[in-house]
Design an enzyme around this catalytic site. Structure first.
Site, PDB file in Angstrom:
ATOM      1  CG  HIS A   1     -19.080 -44.755 -44.048  1.00  0.00           C
ATOM      2  ND1 HIS A   1     -20.321 -44.297 -44.418  1.00  0.00           N
ATOM      3  CD2 HIS A   1     -18.325 -43.642 -43.816  1.00  0.00           C
ATOM      4  CE1 HIS A   1     -20.316 -42.973 -44.424  1.00  0.00           C
ATOM      5  NE2 HIS A   1     -19.120 -42.554 -44.061  1.00  0.00           N
TER       6      HIS A   1
HETATM    7  C1  BDR Z   1     -16.661 -44.610 -47.814  1.00  0.00           C
HETATM    8  O1  BDR Z   1     -15.713 -43.669 -48.316  1.00  0.00           O
HETATM    9  C2  BDR Z   1     -14.566 -43.666 -47.528  1.00  0.00           C
HETATM   10  O2  BDR Z   1     -14.200 -42.358 -47.223  1.00  0.00           O
HETATM   11  C3  BDR Z   1     -14.850 -44.500 -46.311  1.00  0.00           C
HETATM   12  O3  BDR Z   1     -13.708 -45.212 -45.923  1.00  0.00           O
HETATM   13  C4  BDR Z   1     -15.954 -45.414 -46.764  1.00  0.00           C
HETATM   14  O4  BDR Z   1     -15.449 -46.594 -47.342  1.00  0.00           O
HETATM   15  C5  BDR Z   1     -17.878 -43.874 -47.328  1.00  0.00           C
HETATM   16  O5  BDR Z   1     -18.463 -43.173 -48.378  1.00  0.00           O
END
Ligand code: BDR
Ligand code: CA
Length: 313
Positions: free
Chosen positions: A243
């Site tokens: 992400h």
């Molecule tokens: C987001 O949530 C976190 O777990 C990850 O680091 C990312 O920023 C994805 O939904």
């Protein structure tokens, strides 16, 4: 020559946050003025420590790391150890950091840094819940027109949610903060799950990091192998979504992404859909356009960039 862009990274590391930080520190087009930690994937005491571990891994013990909010504005903190492990950074065996945590609170650092720079010259990169940013906007409203832009990982629409059926983790954890940010008038570029679920850390891509053979390459491979364990079970695909590095990659190569400008509103009332980002993709309302919402990514180009840059550290 592209001008060096000044950024602050607000983050809750998290393996994918860590890779995003490494990408930024490896990129000469970016000057990281500081890293601000927020509670999210794990509590604040761990996210600030993990941020320092990553700076040291990158050979940047000089980086300013500030701790910020220890909980969301209104709701209780929700964490994600089920994804990131107990430490938030499970996978590699990284030493305890020796570099100090800065004394100033993250919110003070953000306010003072924005006020000290020419309007429009500073970009905030947000990789976690938006608590610190909302607090900064409330504490000193004059920063809003001075912030050049916010590039955020958060939300989801066509993909639905990843922490509830309707909501993405970062927005769900602090929906009230997200609401403040989306209403702030600051230009926003949003990397929702609709993009990041196309950025999959496949076996071959993780191998490419490992094959760099450097401490950064090996740690990155170990981090991504750890989070993959959970994602594979959840999404049943070829590798976990990566992400947060999408935020930094956008600053380096905006052409890797495509989307459109529209209104994004955040649900803060319904328990069922708390933190849902309601994206007016088809422009069916007259709500003001407040974000550029990305939906497509050149995933091959993204991983090529990431591997090349991490190879520089
Ligand atoms: C987001 O949530 C976190 O777990 C990850 O680091 C990312 O920023 C994805 O939904
Ligand atoms: Ca994150």
């Amino acid at each position: 020559m592209q001008q060096v862009r000044k950024i602050i990274i607000d983050t809750d590391p998290g393996q994918d946050d860590a890779v995003a930080i490494l990408l930024a520190l490896a990129s000469p087009e970016l000057e990281v003025l500081g890293i601000t930690a927020v509670a999210g994937n794990v509590p604040l005491g761990l996210t600030e420590k993990n941020a320092r571990k990553i700076c040291e891994l990158a050979g940047r013990p000089d980086m300013k790391v500030h701790a910020g909010a220890g909980r969301p504005l209104v709701r209780d903190l929700v964490t994600a150890e089920h994804v990131h492990g107990k430490s938030g950074l499970d996978g590699p065996d990284l030493p305890e950091p020796e570099m100090p945590l800065m004394q100033a609170h993250a919110v003070d650092f953000i306010v003072e840094t924005v006020m000290a720079h020419e309007p429009g010259t500073l970009t905030l990169c947000t990789l976690g819940p938006l608590t610190n940013i909302a607090l900064a906007l409330v504490r000193e409203p004059r920063i809003a027109p001075r912030i050049g832009g916010i590039v955020m990982m958060g939300g989801g629409f066509f993909e639905g949610g990843n922490i509830t059926p309707a909501a993405e983790f970062n927005i769900h954890v602090d929906p009230h903060a997200a609401d403040v940010v989306f209403r702030s008038g600051v230009p926003i570029v949003m990397m929702p799950l609709d993009v990041t679920h196309k950025a999959l850390a496949t076996r071959a891509r993780v191998d490419a990091f490992r094959e760099l053979g450097t401490p950064v390459g090996l740690a990155t491979a170990a981090m991504l192998s750890f989070s993959e364990r959970f994602d594979k079970e959840k999404y049943g695909n070829e590798g976990g979504p990566l992400h947060d590095p999408c935020v930094i990659a956008y600053l380096l190569r905006p052409a890797l992404f495509a989307g459109r400008t529209c209104n994004v509103s955040v649900e803060t009332a319904s328990e069922l859909t708390m933190g849902m980002t309601v994206i007016d993709w088809w422009h069916v309302t007259k709500r003001p356009h407040n974000a550029q919402v990305m939906r497509e990514i050149d995933d091959e180009g993204f991983f090529a960039l990431l591997t090349e840059r991490l190879g520089r550290l």
